[in-house]
Design a protein around this motif. Structure first.
Motif, PDB file in Angstrom:
ATOM      1  N   TYR A 470       0.834  -1.210   0.000  1.00 35.74           N
ATOM      2  CA  TYR A 470       0.000   0.000   0.000  1.00 35.74           C
ATOM      3  C   TYR A 470       0.864   1.253   0.000  1.00 35.74           C
ATOM      4  O   TYR A 470       0.594   2.208  -0.750  1.00 35.74           O
ATOM      5  N   ALA A 471       1.904   1.254   0.842  1.00 36.88           N
ATOM      6  CA  ALA A 471       2.787   2.420   0.891  1.00 36.88           C
ATOM      7  C   ALA A 471       3.477   2.637  -0.449  1.00 36.88           C
ATOM      8  O   ALA A 471       3.650   3.785  -0.903  1.00 36.88           O
ATOM      9  N   GLU A 472       3.884   1.562  -1.107  1.00 34.13           N
ATOM     10  CA  GLU A 472       4.536   1.699  -2.409  1.00 34.13           C
ATOM     11  C   GLU A 472       3.591   2.284  -3.451  1.00 34.13           C
ATOM     12  O   GLU A 472       4.002   3.055  -4.330  1.00 34.13           O
ATOM     13  N   SER A 473       2.288   1.936  -3.362  1.00 31.85           N
ATOM     14  CA  SER A 473       1.314   2.480  -4.307  1.00 31.85           C
ATOM     15  C   SER A 473       1.192   3.996  -4.141  1.00 31.85           C
ATOM     16  O   SER A 473       1.186   4.745  -5.133  1.00 31.85           O
ATOM     17  N   MET A 474       1.091   4.454  -2.892  1.00 32.05           N
ATOM     18  CA  MET A 474       1.013   5.892  -2.647  1.00 32.05           C
ATOM     19  C   MET A 474       2.314   6.591  -3.017  1.00 32.05           C
ATOM     20  O   MET A 474       2.323   7.674  -3.600  1.00 32.05           O
ATOM     21  N   THR A 475       3.428   5.958  -2.668  1.00 34.70           N
ATOM     22  CA  THR A 475       4.729   6.573  -2.953  1.00 34.70           C
ATOM     23  C   THR A 475       4.969   6.694  -4.452  1.00 34.70           C
ATOM     24  O   THR A 475       5.559   7.670  -4.921  1.00 34.70           O
ATOM     25  N   ALA A 476       4.521   5.692  -5.208  1.00 37.99           N
ATOM     26  CA  ALA A 476       4.718   5.749  -6.660  1.00 37.99           C
ATOM     27  C   ALA A 476       3.997   6.950  -7.261  1.00 37.99           C
ATOM     28  O   ALA A 476       4.538   7.644  -8.146  1.00 37.99           O
ATOM     29  N   MET A 477       2.774   7.240  -6.789  1.00 36.48           N
ATOM     30  CA  MET A 477       2.054   8.400  -7.314  1.00 36.48           C
ATOM     31  C   MET A 477       2.671   9.700  -6.821  1.00 36.48           C
ATOM     32  O   MET A 477       2.725  10.700  -7.560  1.00 36.48           O
ATOM     33  N   ALA A 478       3.162   9.706  -5.562  1.00 38.03           N
ATOM     34  CA  ALA A 478       3.846  10.900  -5.071  1.00 38.03           C
ATOM     35  C   ALA A 478       5.128  11.156  -5.866  1.00 38.03           C
ATOM     36  O   ALA A 478       5.491  12.307  -6.141  1.00 38.03           O
ATOM     37  N   ALA A 479       5.826  10.075  -6.265  1.00 36.02           N
ATOM     38  CA  ALA A 479       7.056  10.235  -7.051  1.00 36.02           C
ATOM     39  C   ALA A 479       6.765  10.860  -8.411  1.00 36.02           C
ATOM     40  O   ALA A 479       7.538  11.696  -8.908  1.00 36.02           O
ATOM     41  N   LEU A 480       5.642  10.486  -9.026  1.00 37.56           N
ATOM     42  CA  LEU A 480       5.284  11.082 -10.315  1.00 37.56           C
ATOM     43  C   LEU A 480       5.056  12.579 -10.163  1.00 37.56           C
ATOM     44  O   LEU A 480       5.454  13.375 -11.029  1.00 37.56           O
ATOM     45  N   ALA A 481       4.393  12.972  -9.043  1.00 38.35           N
ATOM     46  CA  ALA A 481       4.172  14.401  -8.816  1.00 38.35           C
ATOM     47  C   ALA A 481       5.485  15.125  -8.558  1.00 38.35           C
ATOM     48  O   ALA A 481       5.721  16.228  -9.080  1.00 38.35           O
ATOM     49  N   LEU A 482       6.375  14.547  -7.776  1.00 39.18           N
ATOM     50  CA  LEU A 482       7.664  15.193  -7.477  1.00 39.18           C
ATOM     51  C   LEU A 482       8.525  15.286  -8.739  1.00 39.18           C
ATOM     52  O   LEU A 482       9.287  16.246  -8.892  1.00 39.18           O
ATOM     53  N   ASP A 483       8.406  14.336  -9.608  1.00 35.38           N
ATOM     54  CA  ASP A 483       9.205  14.358 -10.834  1.00 35.38           C
ATOM     55  C   ASP A 483       8.827  15.538 -11.716  1.00 35.38           C
ATOM     56  O   ASP A 483       9.653  16.030 -12.510  1.00 35.38           O
ATOM     57  N   LEU A 484       7.603  16.032 -11.595  1.00 32.05           N
ATOM     58  CA  LEU A 484       7.185  17.191 -12.355  1.00 32.05           C
ATOM     59  C   LEU A 484       7.861  18.468 -11.892  1.00 32.05           C
ATOM     60  O   LEU A 484       7.995  19.441 -12.652  1.00 32.05           O
TER      61      LEU A 484
END
Length: 493
Positions: A470-484
């Motif tokens: 679950y944490a990896e799922s949230m972190t993956a979406m947060a990483a996409l936002a940070l990459d922007l």
């Protein structure tokens, strides 16, 4: 002279014996009549009067049942049964129909046995009987009781008024982790470590006020082999107050406690609820992040939704630009009180993580790492590796592939006692009194952007593999936002 004085005494003794015999006969729960050697009725108690309607005055002195208490068609068979009992050894059990005074017919189950005289020869026969339906009901009750204590899939425990088990069936003994004899007479607190207060309160309520409506579910922790906490179970329980049928006022004898282990079903239900909630959080987080103009705000929105019911704190460490690739604290929740994840004011200074820190392990392995504070057990042996220096054993698996989940376990096999949980978390640059950590890596476009650390404190359980997913799922979406925020920035490989 002496003989004349003794006669009244013998007479009085005989009279007292006759009165005692009459009282005993009338106090019996079974109907009873007795026949002399010639078949004349000599005794007839009150229960026989209740069953058949004939009083003792009407019955005593009659010869057999023929002509008044039995139909003509049945008279020969009934008389033959009673006559056979006079010569048979022991008791004889049989069923036959009798007539009530009102003309109704009743089937009785009778036990007959001969009455020996002074010379040892049969002097008569007694016949104790009840309505067959009443006897069958009693036998069914006994059979049910025996089945409950032998063959049922429910646990059955009889508890006395002191709340100590007196009878335990095989299913209950297995559920309690003991034999059928070992729990008898022991306080419930020796069998159940946690939840015993709730159980005893339910038993007290039943003894005082009667059975509660329906059944209830209670979570308990059984005593382990060493006396400490063992298995945690959920029991669906029902209670029955047991009262003596032999007294006019109901006197409680104890409580019948019936329970069924529903731990598997409850855990599956909880897991389904957890999955539904987390799926809803992922959906809501995506919608909330889509309304954020700032990429960092969007990333922290994902983490705020992840925190709900999941962790107490979250820390965001991003990889600083350049070749050194050190982790810099970028966002975090307040250390003193619960709150949202917000950017750290005056950030930019690398976090001084020691070698073997879980966050560094996660970044190096590009996977999740779980860690927990020692629970008073021995600390790892010195020199057993970087992870052991921080109260963590080696990962349970080798370096996983990208997106995989590793696990760092607590404790070792030698050395002095481990540090207190407060010191354990402070040594790792985390808020005080944290007991469990889950470090997940921020990955986007094949690059490591940083590490997110979720922390739990207090009595909360350690992170499990499902939590890491679950944490990896949230972190993956947060990483996409940070990459922007810095699409061209150089990050770790």
């Amino acid at each position: 002279m002496s003989a004349s004085k003794s006669e009244p005494t013998l007479t009085a003794t005989a009279g007292a014996g006759a009165e005692l015999l009459a009282a005993l006969l009338d106090g019996m729960d079974a109907a009873l009549c007795a026949f002399g050697a010639d078949g004349t009725i000599t005794h007839w108690n009150r229960e026989a009067e209740r069953v058949l309607g004939w009083s003792a005055r009407e019955a005593v002195g009659r010869r057999g049942f023929t002509g008044w208490a039995v139909r003509s068609a049945d008279a020969a068979d009934v008389e033959a049964r009673l006559t056979a009992a006079m010569s048979a050894p022991g008791r004889t059990v049989h069923e036959f129909p009798l007539l009530r005074k009102d003309g109704g017919r009743v089937l009785v189950r009778a036990q007959s046995a001969r009455v020996p005289g002074a010379d040892g020869e049969p002097a008569g026969v007694y016949c104790a009987f009840n309505e067959a339906q009443t006897q069958i009901g009693l036998e069914r009750s006994i059979a049910l009781s025996e089945a409950l204590f032998d063959d049922t899939s429910w646990g059955v425990v009889l508890v006395d008024v002191d709340l100590r088990p007196t009878v335990v069936n095989a299913c209950a003994a297995e559920a309690l982790g003991a034999g059928r004899a070992s729990p008898l007479g022991r306080p419930l607190g020796e069998l159940v470590v946690e939840g015993v207060g709730e159980l005893e309160a339910a038993l007290h309520h039943v003894l005082a006020e009667g059975e509660p409506r329906g059944v209830g579910e209670m979570w308990v922790t059984l005593a382990g082999a060493d006396g400490g906490p063992g298995r945690r179970r959920c029991w669906r329980s029902g209670f029955l107050r047991l009262s003596s049928p032999l007294t006019e006022e109901p006197v409680p004898l104890g409580v019948g406690w019936l329970f069924q282990d529903v731990t598997g079903a409850k855990l599956a239900e909880q897991e389904a609820d957890r999955l539904r909630f987390r799926a809803s959080q992922l959906h809501r987080a995506a919608r909330a992040a889509g309304e954020c103009e700032d990429p960092m705000e969007a990333a922290t929105a994902y983490l705020d939704f992840a925190l709900a019911g999941f962790a107490d704190h979250v820390l965001v460490d991003l990889v600083e630009p350049g070749e050194r690739g050190r982790l810099v604290r970028t966002a975090a929740t307040p250390a003193s009180v619960p709150g949202p994840c917000v950017p750290v004011a005056g950030g930019g200074i690398p976090v001084r993580y020691p070698a073997g820190h879980p966050a560094l392990q996660a970044a190096e392995r590009t996977g999740s790492v779980r860690a927990s504070a020692p629970s008073g057990g021995p600390a790892p042996a010195p020199g057993s590796g970087p992870a052991a220096a921080f109260g963590q054993g080696p990962a349970s698996t080798g370096p996983p592939a990208t997106g995989g989940t590793g696990s760092a376990s607590t404790g070792g096999t030698a050395g002095p006692a481990g540090p207190a949980p407060g010191n354990w978390s402070k040594e790792r640059q985390w808020p005080a009194d944290m007991n469990h950590a889950l470090c997940t890596v921020l990955r986007s476009r094949g690059r490591t952007l940083g590490v997110v650390t979720f922390l739990r404190g207090g009595p909360r359980p350690a992170f499990e593999r499902a939590d890491a997913v679950y944490a990896e799922s949230m972190t993956a979406m947060a990483a996409l936002a940070l990459d922007l925020a810095a699409p061209a920035a150089g990050g770790g490989a």
